[in-house]
Structures are given as C-alpha cells and as structure tokens.
Design an enzyme around this catalytic site. Structure first.
Site, PDB file in Angstrom:
ATOM      1  N   HIS A  22      31.648 108.783  34.469  1.00 50.70           N
ATOM      2  CA  HIS A  22      31.872 110.113  33.902  1.00 50.70           C
ATOM      3  C   HIS A  22      30.573 110.745  33.420  1.00 50.70           C
ATOM      4  CE1 HIS A  22      33.655 113.481  32.073  1.00 50.70           C
ATOM      5  NE2 HIS A  22      34.013 112.971  30.924  1.00 50.70           N
ATOM      6  N   CYS A  44      33.442 118.078  28.885  1.00 52.95           N
ATOM      7  CA  CYS A  44      33.693 117.360  30.145  1.00 52.95           C
ATOM      8  C   CYS A  44      34.135 118.294  31.263  1.00 52.95           C
ATOM      9  CB  CYS A  44      34.744 116.282  29.927  1.00 52.95           C
ATOM     10  SG  CYS A  44      34.360 115.210  28.539  1.00 52.95           S
ATOM     11  N   CYS A  95      38.032 102.707  29.720  1.00 49.65           N
ATOM     12  CA  CYS A  95      37.140 103.816  29.382  1.00 49.65           C
ATOM     13  C   CYS A  95      36.218 104.081  30.575  1.00 49.65           C
ATOM     14  CB  CYS A  95      36.279 103.474  28.171  1.00 49.65           C
ATOM     15  SG  CYS A  95      37.206 102.949  26.718  1.00 49.65           S
TER      16      CYS A  95
END
Lengths: 132, 373
Positions: free
Chosen positions: B317, B77, B195
């Site tokens: 994300h 990430c 999330c």
C-alpha cells in the site's frame, strides 16, 4: 532569525489537539461543546457544530460511559508508548464518543463494559477505568 | 461524450528505498504512455501523500513531460484515485484532450512500521494508529455480528492466493489461516498478515475521449466524497457510510447496481476493511461480508471476484499509488489481459479507494469508479 521550533520538538511542547479533560471534585469530566441548535454533544472545543453548523456552548460530559469498541495495540504509536496498551471508543452517557486509553486492570474489558473517566495517562491521553 | 482509459502502467510494488520516487514514476508513466499509444499529454494530475514538494514535476520532467499544467493532490489513501477522478472531470469538461493521472509514493524511506501519528490530529495524538482505527471497527463487528478471527483471516487467505498470481505484488506467497492468525499482533484482533505492507511504487493511467480502439476502457462513473461527521450518532462503523454514499452516486451515474458488477478492486488496507467495504458497496448485506468471502463468491473463479490483484494486502500500500494500481488492475481485467488471475468474461468493474486519518469524520475521501460495460 531563530524562531522556528526544531522539527523534533515533542508533542507536549506544541498546541495539544486532544480533547480537554478537567477535574471536578472527585470526578473527571470531558470539557467539550453542545450544539445550541440540534443538541449534539461534541468532544472537541469546536467553533461550530460539525453536524448542523449551529452555534455551540461549553458543556461537560461524563464521568461515566460505555465501551463502544476496543483494541489492544502492540506497536508503539509514539516513542514513549509502552506496549501493549488498550484504546477504546467510549460513548459517554448523554455525551460524545471519545477515544480514550483504558487504564490497566485485571477486570474483563469488552464492548459494552461500563467505564468512567479518570486522570490523564502519563502521556496526557484521555483515560477511562472500569467502573463498578 | 464518454471518457475512456487509453492506457495504464505501474512500477513494481515493494520496499525499494534504493530507487528515487521519480524512478518509480518513470516505469509507470512510460508503460502507460506506450499502452495508450501516445507520446505526450496535455495535463497531469498527480496523487501523493508524503511526496516531497515538486515530486510530480521531478518525475514528469525526467521523461520529457514539461510545459503542461501539473496539479498535485492529497487525499490520504485515495490520493491516486482522486487524481484519476479529477483527470476524468477535466476531460469531461473539455479542458484537455489527453490527461495523465499518476500516483507516486515512497514509504520505506520514511517509516519502519505503521505510519507515525499526525501530532495535530486529536485522535492520532492520543496514540491512534490506522491499524488501531480499523481494529476498533473489527472489535465492533465481532460484538455486533459474531464475526470471528477466522472470518477476518479468510480475507487475507483469499487475497494472498490472488496475490501469488500477481508478478508485481509485494507479497507473492499464499498464506494459511494459521499463519495469518499466528503472525505478530498489531492491534487486536488484527495481526501483521492482516495489514497491507509498507510499500514503494507508482501507477499511472492516460485518459481521453472515447476512441475507436477496442483496448480503451470506458469510464462509466466516477464519484468522490469526503466523510460526514463520524461520532456517537453514526449508525455504522467508521468508513461505512462514506463508501455507501459515494457508491450510490457512482451506481446512479452508471445506471448500474451492485449486481451488474463482474469484478471489484476495493480498499483492503486491513482485512476488516474488505468486509465493511463489500457491505457498504452493496455486494453483501450488513454483517454478511464474511460469508461472501467464505462461500468462495469473492474468489477467483467465484461469481464476482474481489481484489483479483491480491488487493492492498498482497500488492502493498504505497498510499498515492494504490488507487491507480487498482484502476490498472481493472483495466487489465476488462481487456482480458490479466493472465493467470483473469476473471473470465469480466465486462464491468468497480474500483473503490478509501482514505482516512482526520478524526471526527467518516474518512478524508472515498472514490468509487465504475469501468467498462
């Protein structure tokens, strides 16, 4: 020239990266490593200590331990996972922290619960059960 | 000599399976080059995790960026901010004058829900998804500090309110604590709205030496570390120590401490991540992250807003793009260009990105960058 495995080949047909659980009499133990330099307990069969790079020797840990953290998972990680399933970090007595499945039980399972290693789950995962 | 950000750009964030990764990247690259007022760069560092081989060259050549060194990096990430970190280092070392840092990720064509486990990793092969890894930290925080489900939900309440002001975010609706806690359970205690969403996007920054241009944003520090061993001997939950250690390097480089930071973009891939990270960055004492959020200090209008963009929870994300989207947000904030989500008077900002996945270590990579001042 047909030596490459198909991309969809299942996990159990490949080298298995998971910690090794062995049966010793009535007990199940984690077959890991212990550092000969710093004494660190290691869950995986690594060639060197991940903390001090010292030499390691085979070492067995368990069967008992304590749940350090746990979660009930509601989405399958793998096609054959049956949800919900419980995963825990278990600190084995005088041993390493191990990620394990918690065998289904009616007993309360929480951080601090005493558990013991048992037979691998149907998917071959290290598994603990609540210990009296 | 100080290295500065000359320009930034991003695509829209969200599920965009009908657009090619290169098309997402073109939006980000062209906006960054225009923002920097340059027509080319001398090198490009590109962060991506699941990008196909050649994704960087395909994206760059499509907008006429050819014949330069192109380096693709993967750091989970933190891939985008790792590209940024390396671009910064390359300019500081005098290798190039102008460098593009680019993050690209298209997730929606690869995954339906959580990222599927990497079968060569010991814990992922045992069925550990990333939300479950973070859930285990949350479980420990509830036992250690009495953290509640409401404490966790308040992070998503705050970031969804911020995200409702971000026109490029994937989720642009403010949600209530009740909605968050009653959304679908993923890995207890984490629910779906705790999330970050599966998202496709690209983000970019152009870096160079300091110019006489008051829109440029100085890079005061950039630090990158991978995690030490994480196991039974670790004092904190997963990921705490690597963030603390990386930020200590960045604070020392900048000659600043947590109290000097006006605005923060940090890695809230899951609600618990924001709390642990805020503590690891020294913004709150261990166990006090939840009160930082609850008090309003971390909200827009508060003393030091955290994730004014809405964070990963709202923006989405897309792994490789995330870090550079965080850099873009802090750049806009420090220039006073953040519109309705502007942090008034922000002079110094901090970006933190955390990448995980390899079991046995405290994170694959963490980047902490301090900008402005």
């Amino acid at each position: 020239m047909n030596s490459l495995p198909p991309a969809s080949k299942k996990l159990d047909a490949l080298a298995d990266p998971r910690p090794v659980i062995i049966q010793a009499g009535q007990h199940h133990l984690l077959d890991g490593r212990s550092c000969q330099a710093c004494g660190h307990a290691i869950a995986l069969q690594l060639p060197l200590c991940p903390r001090c790079r010292g030499p390691v020797e085979p070492a067995q840990f368990g069967p008992r331990g304590v749940i350090w953290a746990l979660t009930v998972v509601h989405v399958p990680a793998r096609p054959d996972d049956k949800v919900p399933y419980t995963l825990a970090y278990v600190d084995l007595d005088q041993g390493p922290r191990l990620l394990a499945s918690v065998a289904p039980t009616d007993a309360t399972v929480e951080v601090g619960s005493s558990v013991a290693l048992t037979a691998l789950s149907a998917l071959g995962d290290p598994t603990v059960e609540v210990a009296p | 000599m100080t290295v500065s950000i000359w320009g930034v750009g991003t695509s829209m964030f969200g599920r965009q399976p009908a657009r090619l990764p290169a098309q997402l990247a073109w939006d980000a690259i062209q906006e960054a080059l225009e923002d920097a007022a340059v027509d080319g760069v001398d090198a490009a560092y590109v962060g991506t995790v699941f990008g196909a081989p050649g994704v960087a060259q395909r994206a760059l050549s499509g907008v006429g960026i050819t014949g330069i060194p192109i380096i693709t990096v993967e750091n989970a990430c933190a891939s985008g901010t790792t590209a940024f970190h390396e671009a910064h280092a390359a300019i500081a070392a005098g290798r190039y004058e102008r460098v593009l840092a680019l993050g690209i990720e298209q997730m929606s064509t690869l995954f339906d829900g959580p990222i599927t486990p990497e079968t060569t990793d010991s814990e992922q092969a045992s069925g550990l998804l990333l939300p479950a890894l973070y859930a285990l930290s949350a479980s420990r925080y509830m036992a250690d500090y009495g953290m509640t489900l409401s404490d966790l939900a308040q992070v998503a309440v705050k970031n969804s309110r911020h995200g409702s002001l971000n026109p490029r975010a994937q989720r642009r609706r403010a949600v209530t604590e009740e909605e968050i806690l009653s959304s679908r359970p993923i890995a207890e205690p984490l629910t779906l709205f705790q999330c970050a969403g599966l998202s496709d996007a690209a983000a970019a920054a152009v870096l160079g030496h300091e110019r006489r241009d008051d829109r440029d944003v100085a890079i005061r520090a950039s630090a990158l570390k991978s995690g030490l061993a994480w196991d039974q001997a670790s004092k904190h939950v997963w990921g705490f120590d690597v963030v603390a250690d990386t930020s200590a390097i960045a604070y020392a480089q900048a000659g600043l401490g947590p109290d000097d930071i006006d605005v923060v973009e940090l890695h809230d891939a899951f609600t618990i991540g924001e709390l642990v990270t805020a503590e690891a960055l020294g913004l709150a004492a261990p166990g006090q992250g939840a009160s930082l959020v609850r008090s309003g200090e971390a909200s827009l209008g508060g003393r030091r807003p955290i994730n004014p963009s809405g964070g990963l929870l709202s923006r989405g994300h897309p792994l490789g793009a995330t870090g550079l989207a965080q850099i873009a947000e802090i750049t806009w904030q420090l220039r006073g260009e953040a519109g309705p989500r502007q942090v008034q008077g922000a002079r110094t900002g901090l970006v933190e990105t955390m990448g995980g996945g390899a079991s046995g270590i405290d994170g694959n990579g963490c980047v902490v960058t301090i900008l402005g001042g």
